[in-house]
Write an enzyme that holds these catalytic residues in place. Structure first.
Site, PDB file in Angstrom:
ATOM      1  NE  ARG A  58      -2.893   0.254   3.233  1.00  0.00           N
ATOM      2  CZ  ARG A  58      -2.360   0.933   4.316  1.00  0.00           C
ATOM      3  NH1 ARG A  58      -1.874   2.136   4.317  1.00  0.00           N
ATOM      4  NH2 ARG A  58      -2.126   0.112   5.449  1.00  0.00           N
ATOM      5  CE1 TYR A 111     -15.168  10.667 -17.681  1.00  0.00           C
ATOM      6  CE2 TYR A 111     -14.922  10.940 -15.320  1.00  0.00           C
ATOM      7  CZ  TYR A 111     -15.077  10.022 -16.343  1.00  0.00           C
ATOM      8  OH  TYR A 111     -15.391   8.626 -16.289  1.00  0.00           O
ATOM      9  CG  ASP A 193      -8.702  15.247 -16.620  1.00  0.00           C
ATOM     10  OD1 ASP A 193      -7.867  14.519 -16.972  1.00  0.00           O
ATOM     11  OD2 ASP A 193      -9.577  14.962 -15.896  1.00  0.00           O
ATOM     12  CE  LYS A 218     -11.255   7.041 -19.751  1.00  0.00           C
ATOM     13  NZ  LYS A 218     -11.463   8.267 -19.356  1.00  0.00           N
TER      14      LYS A 218
HETATM   15  C1  PLP Z   1     -12.006   8.644 -18.021  1.00  0.00           C
HETATM   16  C2  PLP Z   1     -11.873  10.008 -17.523  1.00  0.00           C
HETATM   17  C3  PLP Z   1     -11.837  10.231 -15.861  1.00  0.00           C
HETATM   18  C4  PLP Z   1     -11.954   9.292 -15.152  1.00  0.00           C
HETATM   19  O1  PLP Z   1     -11.106   8.246 -15.011  1.00  0.00           O
HETATM   20  P1  PLP Z   1     -11.317   6.751 -14.618  1.00  0.00           P
HETATM   21  O2  PLP Z   1     -10.061   5.983 -14.780  1.00  0.00           O
HETATM   22  O3  PLP Z   1     -12.613   6.381 -15.416  1.00  0.00           O
HETATM   23  O4  PLP Z   1     -11.497   6.607 -12.939  1.00  0.00           O
HETATM   24  C5  PLP Z   1     -11.533  11.310 -15.632  1.00  0.00           C
HETATM   25  N1  PLP Z   1     -11.121  12.633 -16.772  1.00  0.00           N
HETATM   26  C6  PLP Z   1     -11.146  12.265 -17.958  1.00  0.00           C
HETATM   27  C7  PLP Z   1     -11.124  13.547 -18.970  1.00  0.00           C
HETATM   28  C8  PLP Z   1     -11.516  11.127 -18.359  1.00  0.00           C
HETATM   29  O5  PLP Z   1     -11.870  10.733 -19.756  1.00  0.00           O
END
Ligand code: PLP
Length: 404
Positions: A58, A111, A193, A218
């Site tokens: 952890r 998001y 982000d 992604k």
């Molecule tokens: C998919 C996504 C998230 C969330 O990520 P997870 O891996 O699904 O928790 C946050 N911001 C953006 C821009 C995303 O496309």
């Protein structure tokens, strides 16, 4: 991405980093265990050349540490922390750096998961939130802050750029100027982000951001087979993020870490191929008689809103294309239902091309007025372009449009 941070001699000469599927690590001596804990719990600074020894998965694990070192290279960050999801990366940042009474300024649209956390969780903690939109000038944003009456409480600016699904851009250097102007004794942090453009096509830390976050589900994961996240930034900020991660226990597991390391080896070739394909697809859509409009960064022309930001801030046009089909929901659904190669699914950045309908799917939770201002209409379709042959992707789009 193949070798950085890994020493084969520590793993029986294995050419690839093995999966360290272990919860805990054996100390050589009690003194060593004590020394590791002193550093891990911040009781003293690391000595020069001292490595943080392995304690418990952890806190640290080779599959995470090596992965984090490699991710640092892309954004030229000092440190990185990986998480079991993009949402845990984002929420850990918000929880660590905001406290009751603080104001969070954030870009819209954002998001859906982040939007929900900002609107439904942060207010419960007594944190105020204020949104601004792409296209608003520095003066307009400052005026918005003034009008809120909470300008002096501003602690963080949270930016997602480009915006999903419209590809609208937010100017990070403008956010930095606003933060610097309003700063009192504590730095106002800019958290970005970077899922849509990173880590290849945009490096927010070089444009004034303090923290970069990813849904590694992604592009970084890139194969639609893991959920993962990452945060990058300076050592002092990441020390705080990693400490909260230790106590929330939302770090990635060794298996996820290993899969991400495997993904990183092909990250650049995948993303570049996806971008090349997306450029072809966007151009083709723009000329199609059944398409009303296309949002793709690569189609921006001098004079268009966002072109200046794109030229300064982005190193590529990415692989996300959205377009408006002529008609409404019925035409959009007919198109989606007739795709053969492109899969009808949410998510993005993977080797396979995906299509979805933002208004009824990823943005189903957004209220009507916001949908309107964000131009998320019944006719809007979002594509994430993969690594298939571009002629196959275009063939599929054409045959599906033919049914409309
Ligand atoms: C998919 C996504 C998230 C969330 O990520 P997870 O891996 O699904 O928790 C946050 N911001 C953006 C821009 C995303 O496309």
């Amino acid at each position: 991405m193949m070798t950085h941070g890994y020493k084969p001699e520590l793993s029986e000469g294995a050419i690839k980093c093995p999966i360290f599927q272990t919860s805990t690590f054996v100390f050589k001596t009690a003194q060593e265990g004590k020394a590791f804990f002193e550093v891990a719990y911040g009781k003293r600074e690391k000595l020069p050349n001292e490595e943080l020894g392995l304690i418990y998965s952890r806190i640290n694990n080779p599959d995470l540490e090596i992965l984090e070192n490699r991710l640092c290279l892309w954004d030229q960050a000092e440190d990185c922390a990986v998480f079991e999801s993009g949402m845990s990366a984002i929420t850990t940042v918000l929880l660590e750096f905001l406290k009751p009474g603080d104001l969070l300024l954030y870009s819209r649209p954002i998001y859906g998961g982040t939007d929900h956390f900002i609107h439904h969780f942060l207010p419960k903690m007594g944190i105020d939130v204020l949104g601004f939109k792409p296209g608003q000038s520095e003066a307009e944003i400052l005026q918005l802050l003034e009008a809120s009456g909470k300008k002096s409480q501003l602690k963080m600016i949270f930016v997602e750029t480009p915006a999903n699904p419209t590809n609208d851009l937010i100017d990070l250097s403008c956010c930095r100027r606003i933060a610097d102007q309003l700063e009192q004794d504590e730095r106002i942090l800019i958290a970005t982000d970077n899922t849509y453009m990173g880590p290849l096509w945009q490096h927010p830390l070089q444009h004034g951001a303090d923290l970069v976050m990813y849904s590694a589900t992604k592009y970084i994961g890139g194969h639609s087979d893991i959920i993962a996240g990452a945060v990058l930034g300076s050592k002092p900020l990441l020390q705080r993020v990693k400490t909260l991660r230790t106590f929330l226990g939302n770090m990635a597991g060794p298996w996820t870490g290993w899969l991400m390391m495997r993904s990183l080896e092909t990250l650049k070739v995948r993303m570049e191929e996806q971008q090349k394909n997306a450029q072809q697809v966007a151009k083709h859509l723009a000329d199609h008689p059944k398409v009303a409009s296309v949002n793709y960064l690569g189609l921006l022309q001098p004079g268009d809103r966002g072109y200046d930001i794109f030229s300064r801030q982005c190193l590529g046009s990415g692989a996300m294309v959205s377009f408006e089909i002529k008609g409404g929901e019925s035409e959009a659904f007919t198109f989606l239902n007739h795709l053969k190669l492109i899969k009808l699914a949410v998510s993005l950045g993977s080797t396979e091309s995906l299509a979805q309908h933002p208004k009824s799917m990823t943005h189903a939770g957004v209220d009507d007025e916001d949908l309107k201002t964000m131009q998320i209409t019944d006719a809007k379709i979002r594509l994430s372009i993969g690594v298939e042959h571009h002629q196959d992707i275009i063939w599929d789009i054409d045959q599906a449009l033919h049914h409309v």
